[in-house]
Write an enzyme that holds these catalytic residues in place. Structure first.
Site, short mmCIF file in Angstrom:
data_model
loop_
_atom_site.label_atom_id
_atom_site.label_comp_id
_atom_site.label_asym_id
_atom_site.label_seq_id
_atom_site.Cartn_x
_atom_site.Cartn_y
_atom_site.Cartn_z
N HIS A 1 14.62 42.77 48.38
CA HIS A 1 14.77 44.18 48.59
C HIS A 1 15.19 44.74 49.45
CE1 HIS A 1 13.90 44.84 44.17
NE2 HIS A 1 13.14 43.98 44.42
N LYS B 1 14.21 61.11 49.17
CA LYS B 1 13.50 59.70 49.25
C LYS B 1 12.59 59.34 50.34
CE LYS B 1 18.10 58.98 50.28
NZ LYS B 1 18.81 57.97 49.54
N ARG B 2 12.11 58.12 50.45
CA ARG B 2 11.02 58.06 51.51
C ARG B 2 11.43 58.45 52.96
NH1 ARG B 2 5.95 55.54 50.44
NH2 ARG B 2 5.80 55.65 52.67
N LYS C 1 17.23 55.83 56.86
CA LYS C 1 17.58 56.69 55.72
C LYS C 1 18.30 57.86 56.60
CE LYS C 1 14.43 54.92 52.02
NZ LYS C 1 15.11 54.54 51.20
N THR D 1 18.73 54.08 44.58
CA THR D 1 18.63 53.78 43.22
C THR D 1 18.70 55.53 42.75
OG1 THR D 1 16.43 53.58 43.21
CG2 THR D 1 17.61 51.88 42.43
N LYS E 1 21.20 57.93 39.82
CA LYS E 1 20.64 58.90 38.84
C LYS E 1 21.34 60.47 38.99
CE LYS E 1 16.23 57.07 39.02
NZ LYS E 1 15.83 56.41 40.59
#
Ligand code: NBG
Length: 870
Positions: free
Chosen positions: A406, A603-604, A609, A714, A718
């Site tokens: 992952h 998100k985290r 990121k 992910t 959505k």
């Protein structure tokens, strides 16, 4: 008992009796003709008393009230919303259990090949709403509780999230369980029943993240069933001694023994009877406490061992993409894999097949490297307990396991110090050394004399201390290895596992795009019910059909030209924005401008990121607005920017980013010059439930990782499913989303993956001052440094990550990021075209259903088949 000792038995290992018969996995006996016999009593009396799923409103209210009276011991006049939730949950659980029992019985009867999903994280969120929708009973329950004086929304709102995960990896596991059951696949999950899930995030007055425990089990958990009879003894520490009798066998004795006790969580499929199982292990002391210490008056000493056993499953590690060499984490990993394997083996043995057929009945999916110890553990069982020769054992192992990677971030690749392993799991360390030797000998055969290669591929990394490379062990111990999006799978093959591809051949390495994460049930029907009904009525297809075949959404495409439809589409987005605004108003007290574009990044918190890029972009926008004339401002499109996400408690830079966001928000939301045009919110304590409110409300969402760092992402899927457009880098699943919806419907920016290495090299060896390279960014950084948002000195460590080294390439991507934001603004002005883009995006999300992904695993990896539960 004989007092005679057979000399031949001396030195043979004493086998612990692992497979204690439990009350699960029984089948009815049959008579001589093969007909099933009723086990006891009068069959008719039994059958008359047995229940089915309650589908009538009257039987639902009856069951609800029954639980109020008995399970909760309450009365109609002392029942609050929480009590009503508990009663509703217990009565829904009764229904789930009926299906769950039947599913289990059928699997035992037919003994199909089964797959097991081993994941240290399952981020389930809330269950009640999902269960009601999957059972098709939401309307009946709403009506029933209404008659009893409650509203279903209030009841649903009482449930606490089961937050046994950090982020995408855990949510993916939850979606895969839902999809397995919906696709009627015999798949079970195995995880840990943490007493405390991911921490609750609070924000201090200064803007710092504070962490508080998440005691999610405090009000009891109606969704689990304790299976106190299903338990296994798990050993740690002690001594491992090779028998030295010419076999590879050894004994492992002494040390600490703890008990793993099962808790079962029902996983209902959507519109099917199939209800699978998620088995979570809790650790318990083997004996209540040490009686000797107690008798000697040492009460504390007596409970110490029991505390240390209970500690194993007490907390979820709140870190993301980092591994600390913590003994307790390694203990969790072994405890969970050993208990799960013992359970799987017991179930396999019930079928009565020889052990060599194990891989014909069992596939085990390793969700990242966390369960890799299952590989040496199965070797240990096969060799030491089942007397199998090494080669047979290795054959079984390498046909049983499958490994999903992952992440390719180097800091996230798990390694465990050899001394720690030797101490905690002495027998497993021996086995890992044995695996390594045989493996490297075969590498040497294929690439004679290539010593560099041997060093690179060794399971043991040299250094002080030596470390075990878990990803390599997972790779060589598995039948297949996959990444989670096309780009990511390519990177796995060409970077971290390149040598292994050369050695084992490319066919072992595949891709299963996570598109998966996007169970359409929770992430559209449940969180966006209005859009769900609009889709059903427009397509004239019952949702039971399209929710299980998401490619049907493509039929929405022609409606982009239908003005009435577009209007309705836009109106639903607007109401979802108002729902979010209402949520923020009631929980945080802020008033949000719902006429603005909603721009979301949730998100985290992590440097890769690049929430930092986003907040610096917001500051840039703010400074630009401040310099505009009134006339110029009139042309500006108002924007509300939302952030949510947790930072690992020890991740200083990520926490500083939160502080910056919170303090920038404070200034700009109060600034009369700009506050109508730009608002900024950091919503604390991000969770699955919060995502369910945010995602349907977004006009645009940001997925802006440095190219090549986000394996998949992910939430991107959505958002798109809910008609939000995507602003992102050419990374992870963004790429495949763009392939599906067409590049004209997404906003891409930034450098591409192949450029990254070179840019980093330039940063280190030929740095250009930021003022020269990217004046706009330099200006933003200088304003922060100068204290425009307070705390002048506080942010320097964060800003310096960009000024020096800039590993995540903010200075390289900033200008194109700002340009992309401007393109978004411009596109938004043309609302007709924007809504068309939004419809097209939803319409083309078929690929990203977790049903599609789970079917790929089932067919191309596990080789299992759907089982219809009659
Ligand atoms: C995460 C990746 C995400 C990906 C999820 C699910 C880890 C180790 N990896 O990009 O960062 O979407 O896994 O595959 O949590």
């Amino acid at each position: 008992m004989s007092t005679f000792i057979d000399p031949k038995s001396i030195g043979k290992p004493v086998r612990p009796r692992r497979h204690v018969r439990t009350l699960t996995g029984y089948l009815p006996e049959t008579d001589a003709s093969g007909k099933e016999k009723w086990p006891r009593g009068e069959e008719k009396v039994w059958k008359d008393a047995m229940r089915d799923v309650d589908t009538e409103v009257t039987s639902i209210t009856k069951s609800f009230v029954n639980h109020v009276q008995t399970s909760l011991a309450r009365q109609p006049y002392n029942l609050d919303n929480l009590g009503a939730y508990q009663a509703a949950a217990l009565s829904v659980r009764d229904n789930l259990l009926v299906n769950w029992n039947e599913t289990a019985l059928q699997y035992t009867r037919k003994a199909p090949k089964r797959a097991y999903y081993l994941s240290l994280e399952f981020l389930m969120g809330r269950t009640l709403d999902n269960a009601l929708l999957n059972l098709g009973l939401k309307d009946q329950y709403s009506e029933g509780v209404k008659k009893l004086g409650f509203s279903v929304e209030d009841i649903l709102d009482q449930e606490r999230d089961a937050a046994l995960g950090n982020g995408g990896l855990g949510r993916l596991a939850a979606c895969y369980l839902d999809s397995s059951a919906s696709q009627e696949l015999p798949v079970w999950g195995y995880g840990l029943r943490y007493k405390y899930g991911i921490f609750q995030q609070l924000i201090s007055p200064a803007g710092d993240q504070l962490e508080a425990p998440d005691p999610w089990l405090d009000n009891q958990n109606p969704w689990e069933l304790p299976r106190l009879d299903v338990s296994y003894e798990i050993r740690f520490y002690g001594q491992a001694e090779r028998l030295g009798d010419g076999t590879p066998r050894a004994t492992w004795s002494g040390g600490q023994e703890v008990l793993a006790v099962a808790y079962d969580v029902m996983i209902p499929g959507c519109y099917t009877k199939t209800t699978n199982n998620l088995r979570l292990w809790e650790s318990k002391p083997k004996r209540g406490f040490d009686l000797n210490s107690f008798n000697a008056g040492n009460y504390e000493g007596a409970v110490e061992a029991s505390n240390s056993a209970a500690a194993i499953t007490s907390v979820l590690y709140p870190n993301d993409h980092t591994t600390f060499g913590k003994e307790l984490r390694l203990k969790q990993q072994y405890f969970w894999t050993a208990a799960s394997l013992a359970d799987i083996l017991r179930r396999f043995k019930n079928i009565g097949k020889p052990i060599t057929e194990f891989p014909d009945y069992v596939a085990i999916q390793l969700n990242d490297t966390h369960p890799t110890l299952a590989i040496p553990e199965l070797m240990r069982i096969l060799i030491d307990e089942e007397d199998q020769p090494w080669s047979t054992a290795w054959q079984i192992v390498t046909n049983t396991f499958f490994y999903t990677n992952h992440t390719v971030l180097p800091e996230a690749l798990e390694k465990w110090p050899v001394p720690l392993m030797e101490h905690l799991l002495p027998r497993h360390m021996q086995i890992i050394y044995d695996i390594n030797l045989l493996f490297l000998q075969s590498v040497e055969k294929k690439f004679p004399g290539d010593r560099d290669r041997l060093g690179r591929m060794s399971l043991i990394e040299e250094g002080f201390p030596k470390q075990v490379r878990m990803a390599y062990l997972a790779c060589i111990g598995s039948r297949k290895v996959n990444g989670v999006a096309e780009l990511h799978s390519d990177l796995v093959k060409t970077t971290i596992l390149k040598d292994f591809v050369e050695f084992e051949g490319i066919s072992k390495f595949g891709n299963v795009t996570n598109g998966s994460e996007l169970t359409p049930r929770r992430w559209l029907d449940q969180c966006n019910p209005e859009l769900s009904s609009l889709i059903s009525s427009t397509l004239k297809v019952d949702k039971a059909v399209w929710l299980k075949d998401l490619t049907r959404l493509e039929a929405l495409l022609p409606f982009t030209e239908d003005e009435a439809f577009r209007k309705e589409w836009a109106a639903i987005k607007q109401r979802n924005k108002e729902r979010l605004a209402h949520h923020v108003q009631t929980t945080l007290g802020f008033t949000i401008n719902t006429n603005a574009m909603f721009d979301v990044q949730i998100k985290r918190l992590h440097e890769y990121k690049r929430q930092t890029l986003n907040i610096l972009g917001v500051i840039h926008r703010y400074l630009t607005l401040k310099n505009m004339s009134a006339a110029e401002k009139k042309k500006v499109n108002p924007r509300v920017v939302f952030f949510a996400g947790k930072a690992a408690p020890a991740y200083y830079i990520a926490k500083l980013t939160i502080r910056l966001i919170v303090n920038v928000a404070r200034i700009i939301n109060e600034d009369p010059d700009t506050k109508d045009l730009l608002q900024l919110y950091f919503l604390p304590d991000y969770s699955v439930s919060l995502a369910e409110v945010l995602i349907p409300a977004s006009d645009i969402s940001q997925h802006i990782s440095t190219a090549g760092t986000e394996a998949s992402g992910t939430s991107n899927m959505k958002f798109c499913l809910n008609g939000g457009l995507l602003l992102g880098t050419v990374d992870g699943a963004n790429i495949e989303i763009a392939e599906e919806v067409g590049e004209s419907n997404v906003f891409f920016f930034g450098h591409l993956t192949p450029a990254v290495e070179d840019l980093r090299y330039q940063h280190t060896y030929h740095p250009t001052p930021i003022e020269e390279k990217c004046p706009a960014l330099a200006n933003v950084l200088n304003q922060v440094s100068a204290g425009l948002f307070g705390d002048a000195h506080v942010y320097e460590p964060l800003l310096n990550t960009i000024r020096q080294g800039d590993h995540y390439l903010l200075s390289d991507d900033f200008d194109s990021y700002i340009a992309a934001l401007a393109m978004v603004d411009e596109a938004y002005l043309d609302q007709t075209e924007w809504v068309k883009k939004s419809i097209r995006t939803t319409a083309k999300m078929g690929k990203f259903s977790s049903d599609r992904a789970i079917n790929e695993y089932a067919e191309s990896y596990w080789n299992i088949e759907a089982q219809k539960i009659a």
